[in-house]
Write a protein that holds these residues in place. Structure first.
Motif, PDB file in Angstrom:
ATOM      1  N   GLY A 315       4.372  14.146 -59.928  1.00  0.00           N
ATOM      2  CA  GLY A 315       4.496  15.124 -60.998  1.00  0.00           C
ATOM      3  C   GLY A 315       5.668  14.835 -61.913  1.00  0.00           C
ATOM      4  O   GLY A 315       5.573  14.977 -63.139  1.00  0.00           O
ATOM      5  N   VAL A 316       6.804  14.429 -61.336  1.00  0.00           N
ATOM      6  CA  VAL A 316       7.969  14.079 -62.145  1.00  0.00           C
ATOM      7  C   VAL A 316       7.657  12.880 -63.035  1.00  0.00           C
ATOM      8  O   VAL A 316       8.049  12.831 -64.213  1.00  0.00           O
ATOM      9  CB  VAL A 316       9.174  13.787 -61.232  1.00  0.00           C
ATOM     10  N   TYR A 317       6.938  11.919 -62.503  1.00  0.00           N
ATOM     11  CA  TYR A 317       6.558  10.739 -63.279  1.00  0.00           C
ATOM     12  C   TYR A 317       5.670  11.132 -64.467  1.00  0.00           C
ATOM     13  O   TYR A 317       5.830  10.619 -65.583  1.00  0.00           O
ATOM     14  CB  TYR A 317       5.830   9.743 -62.377  1.00  0.00           C
ATOM     15  N   ARG A 318       4.723  12.059 -64.240  1.00  0.00           N
ATOM     16  CA  ARG A 318       3.853  12.499 -65.327  1.00  0.00           C
ATOM     17  C   ARG A 318       4.645  13.214 -66.422  1.00  0.00           C
ATOM     18  O   ARG A 318       4.338  13.089 -67.609  1.00  0.00           O
ATOM     19  CB  ARG A 318       2.754  13.410 -64.781  1.00  0.00           C
ATOM     20  N   PHE A 319       5.650  13.963 -66.024  1.00  0.00           N
ATOM     21  CA  PHE A 319       6.478  14.645 -67.014  1.00  0.00           C
ATOM     22  C   PHE A 319       7.213  13.630 -67.884  1.00  0.00           C
ATOM     23  O   PHE A 319       7.390  13.833 -69.099  1.00  0.00           O
ATOM     24  CB  PHE A 319       7.475  15.562 -66.298  1.00  0.00           C
ATOM     25  N   LEU A 320       7.617  12.506 -67.311  1.00  0.00           N
ATOM     26  CA  LEU A 320       8.272  11.444 -68.064  1.00  0.00           C
ATOM     27  C   LEU A 320       7.309  10.812 -69.072  1.00  0.00           C
ATOM     28  O   LEU A 320       7.709  10.427 -70.181  1.00  0.00           O
ATOM     29  CB  LEU A 320       8.795  10.384 -67.092  1.00  0.00           C
ATOM     30  N   ILE A 321       6.035  10.718 -68.709  1.00  0.00           N
ATOM     31  CA  ILE A 321       5.027  10.160 -69.614  1.00  0.00           C
ATOM     32  C   ILE A 321       4.931  10.999 -70.886  1.00  0.00           C
ATOM     33  O   ILE A 321       4.819  10.468 -72.004  1.00  0.00           O
ATOM     34  CB  ILE A 321       3.660  10.061 -68.911  1.00  0.00           C
ATOM     35  N   TRP A 324       7.642  10.059 -73.422  1.00  0.00           N
ATOM     36  CA  TRP A 324       7.495   8.763 -74.080  1.00  0.00           C
ATOM     37  C   TRP A 324       6.301   8.732 -75.029  1.00  0.00           C
ATOM     38  O   TRP A 324       6.325   8.026 -76.043  1.00  0.00           O
ATOM     39  CB  TRP A 324       7.386   7.655 -73.035  1.00  0.00           C
ATOM     40  N   VAL A 325       5.241   9.454 -74.723  1.00  0.00           N
ATOM     41  CA  VAL A 325       4.114   9.516 -75.655  1.00  0.00           C
ATOM     42  C   VAL A 325       4.535  10.187 -76.958  1.00  0.00           C
ATOM     43  O   VAL A 325       4.167   9.747 -78.054  1.00  0.00           O
ATOM     44  CB  VAL A 325       2.927  10.264 -75.009  1.00  0.00           C
ATOM     45  N   VAL A 343       5.061   2.087 -76.113  1.00  0.00           N
ATOM     46  CA  VAL A 343       6.441   1.803 -75.719  1.00  0.00           C
ATOM     47  C   VAL A 343       6.840   2.749 -74.588  1.00  0.00           C
ATOM     48  O   VAL A 343       6.601   3.959 -74.641  1.00  0.00           O
ATOM     49  CB  VAL A 343       7.392   1.986 -76.918  1.00  0.00           C
ATOM     50  N   ARG A 344       7.509   2.173 -73.557  1.00  0.00           N
ATOM     51  CA  ARG A 344       7.894   2.973 -72.393  1.00  0.00           C
ATOM     52  C   ARG A 344       8.952   2.207 -71.611  1.00  0.00           C
ATOM     53  O   ARG A 344       9.286   1.066 -71.957  1.00  0.00           O
ATOM     54  CB  ARG A 344       6.684   3.249 -71.497  1.00  0.00           C
ATOM     55  N   LEU A 345       9.459   2.825 -70.565  1.00  0.00           N
ATOM     56  CA  LEU A 345      10.406   2.150 -69.690  1.00  0.00           C
ATOM     57  C   LEU A 345       9.734   0.999 -68.947  1.00  0.00           C
ATOM     58  O   LEU A 345       8.524   1.035 -68.681  1.00  0.00           O
ATOM     59  CB  LEU A 345      10.989   3.144 -68.687  1.00  0.00           C
ATOM     60  N   SER A 346      10.505   0.013 -68.603  1.00  0.00           N
ATOM     61  CA  SER A 346       9.937  -1.152 -67.921  1.00  0.00           C
ATOM     62  C   SER A 346       9.402  -0.810 -66.537  1.00  0.00           C
ATOM     63  O   SER A 346       8.555  -1.526 -66.001  1.00  0.00           O
ATOM     64  CB  SER A 346      11.009  -2.247 -67.804  1.00  0.00           C
ATOM     65  N   THR A 347       9.880   0.283 -65.964  1.00  0.00           N
ATOM     66  CA  THR A 347       9.424   0.683 -64.629  1.00  0.00           C
ATOM     67  C   THR A 347       8.124   1.486 -64.666  1.00  0.00           C
ATOM     68  O   THR A 347       7.577   1.816 -63.618  1.00  0.00           O
ATOM     69  CB  THR A 347      10.510   1.519 -63.944  1.00  0.00           C
ATOM     70  N   MET A 348       7.627   1.806 -65.869  1.00  0.00           N
ATOM     71  CA  MET A 348       6.421   2.617 -66.001  1.00  0.00           C
ATOM     72  C   MET A 348       5.211   1.728 -66.247  1.00  0.00           C
ATOM     73  O   MET A 348       5.301   0.708 -66.946  1.00  0.00           O
ATOM     74  CB  MET A 348       6.579   3.623 -67.157  1.00  0.00           C
ATOM     75  N   VAL A 349       4.060   2.138 -65.681  1.00  0.00           N
ATOM     76  CA  VAL A 349       2.816   1.402 -65.901  1.00  0.00           C
ATOM     77  C   VAL A 349       2.163   1.914 -67.183  1.00  0.00           C
ATOM     78  O   VAL A 349       2.583   2.907 -67.775  1.00  0.00           O
ATOM     79  CB  VAL A 349       1.856   1.569 -64.704  1.00  0.00           C
ATOM     80  N   SER A 350       1.099   1.231 -67.605  1.00  0.00           N
ATOM     81  CA  SER A 350       0.467   1.570 -68.889  1.00  0.00           C
ATOM     82  C   SER A 350      -0.438   2.795 -68.808  1.00  0.00           C
ATOM     83  O   SER A 350      -0.845   3.325 -69.838  1.00  0.00           O
ATOM     84  CB  SER A 350      -0.349   0.370 -69.389  1.00  0.00           C
TER      85      SER A 350
END
Length: 484
Positions: A315-321, A324-325, A343-350
């Motif tokens: 859930g925290v990861y989705r909030f980060l998405i 960036w969107v 564009v996103r952090l290098s640790t995030m997938v597409s």
């Protein structure tokens, strides 16, 4: 004088040509629109049968053609033909979603042309709006009345049972075995996202779907539909148990929460079934709870994530998405960025784990707004004149089922991206809900409730014959003899 003799006296030889002339005029007049339950059954088998083949069982013909895409392309001209019959024979009542969905499809194609060039319309991304339109029209024109929705529910129950069996085989084999076999046979590799995924050391079942979370979403909404549309209490209980097993096998939070929403809605509705104010009160309490959460909790989103997810980190990861969107859309808010990488952090997938965010990237904020409007617009009808409503308990129950199912999908869509099967399923349910809105203003014949599509077709011939038919038979025989 006997009644028969009096009737023959009334039908004099001079009056018979007039009667025949009237019959010829009635035959020449265009018939009113009437749905075809058998055709709906065939269409339901084609469309839902397309869900049974793995998404890896695909053919590359410029674009990847899955069984579901082929089914949607087959049904598109069929649905357009039925829509033409509705328009020409008085079976069409405008629903707001008809316009909204058309604008959505055109805007998505325009956004592709602007961001990717005209060639993108012929790609898989260009086929995505066509899939939505085809599924919407199928629900709108084929399954939007009782004559179409009852066969649809029967086919859906069978397909759900087969999919659950496939899920159990997935779990027993320790992998998504149907996907692996399809990859080996068809040679179509659709990326790492389609590989077997695990949670708590167990494989997440997905049977023929693209992802386990989409598989669980399907079963969560199927529980709502089958519970409200099936007649037998035994079948209802069996269908709900089957759908719960399917949602559990996906090992995903969102489908389980959606299933709990279904249970909560049904329980609340049964407890207050005679109170006309129950849904108004429900919305009021929901809004009050959200207001208290926002006012009294320091970090409401993080609190909700911790309480209602199996793995709070997802859930925290989705909030980060989301953050960036929004950054990516600053340069092109109206048309988005198309299918280009964001564009996103290098640790995030597409992967973008939210339907609305992915729609915003592909078609801008305008495309997202049109997609969001397509859901509530299916509830509103434009009546060209003062047309009376023709409500009945069955259609009211069906509208309730589709409304709850759409609420479930909208709830899930904030943390899940719908593509492939789930994208078409979303459009299909919107179309069915629009058809049910239209059905409130149609006559019995246009809803299939008399003649070949109505109750008479489900009764024995002796019971289906209109009252008084036996008394009229001798008179009809005499008329035929006089015509001869």
């Amino acid at each position: 004088m006997t009644p028969t003799a009096a009737a023959l006296t009334t039908l004099s030889p001079a009056g018979l040509p007039t009667a025949r002339r009237s019959a010829r005029l009635r035959a020449a007049a265009p018939a009113g629109y009437r749905p075809e339950p058998r055709a709906a059954l065939v269409c339901a088998a084609i469309l839902l049968g397309g869900l049974l083949f793995p998404s890896e069982a695909a053919i590359k013909a410029g674009i990847v053609l899955t069984s579901l895409r082929i089914a949607l392309l087959v049904l598109l001209p069929w649905s357009l033909m039925v829509l033409g019959r509705k328009l020409t024979r008085g079976g069409y009542v405008p629903v707001m979603s008809d316009v909204v969905v058309l604008l959505l499809v055109l805007w998505m194609e325009l956004a592709l042309v602007v961001t990717q060039g005209p060639a993108a319309v012929a790609s898989a991304s260009g086929l995505r709006p066509v899939e939505f339109l085809s599924a919407y029209l199928a629900g709108r024109c084929l399954f939007g009345t009782r004559a179409g929705l009852e066969p649809f529910a029967r086919v859906l129950l069978v397909v759900a049972g087969i999919l659950l069996l496939m899920a159990m085989i997935d779990l027993a084999s320790g992998e998504n075995i149907f996907a692996r076999i399809a990859r080996q046979v068809f040679g179509v590799d659709r990326g790492a996202l389609y590989m077997t995924q695990y949670r708590f050391g167990l494989p997440r079942a997905r049977a023929s779907f693209e992802h386990a979370i989409l598989f669980g979403t399907f079963f969560a909404t199927c529980a709502t539909l089958l519970y409200h549309l099936l007649d037998s209490p035994t079948l209802k209980a069996a269908a709900v148990a089957l759908c719960l097993a399917g949602a559990l096998s996906a090992l995903s939070s969102a489908p389980l929460l959606a299933f709990m929403l279904f249970v909560g809605f049904v329980t609340y509705d049964r407890l207050l079934c005679h109170a006309t104010w129950r849904w108004t009160a429900f919305v009021g309490v929901l809004l009050y709870g959200l207001a208290m959460l926002l006012l009294l909790v320091d970090d409401p989103l993080r609190t909700l994530i911790d309480l209602f997810t199996l793995d709070p980190q997802t859930g925290v990861y989705r909030f980060l998405i989301w953050e960036w969107v929004a950054y990516n859309l600053q340069a092109s808010p109206f048309f988005g960025i198309g299918t280009r990488d964001w564009v996103r952090l290098s640790t995030m997938v597409s992967s973008v784990d939210a339907l609305w965010l992915a729609q915003a990237l592909n078609a801008g904020y305008v495309g997202t707004a049109l997609l969001a409007l397509s859901v509530p617009s299916a509830f509103f009808v434009w009546t060209p004149r003062a047309t009376p409503r023709r409500d009945d308990p069955w259609h009211a129950q069906a509208r309730k089922a589709l409304t709850i199912a759409l609420v479930q999908l909208c709830f899930i869509s904030f943390t899940v991206f719908f593509w492939g099967t789930a994208w078409a399923w979303f459009a299909l349910l919107i179309g069915i809900r629009a058809g049910l809105s239209e059905a409130r203003y149609l006559g019995p014949a246009a809803r299939g409730e008399d003649g070949a599509g109505g109750l008479a077709a489900r009764l024995p011939a002796r019971l289906a014959r209109p009252a008084g038919a036996a008394l009229r038979r001798p008179l009809a025989e005499e008329v035929r003899r006089a015509d001869a």
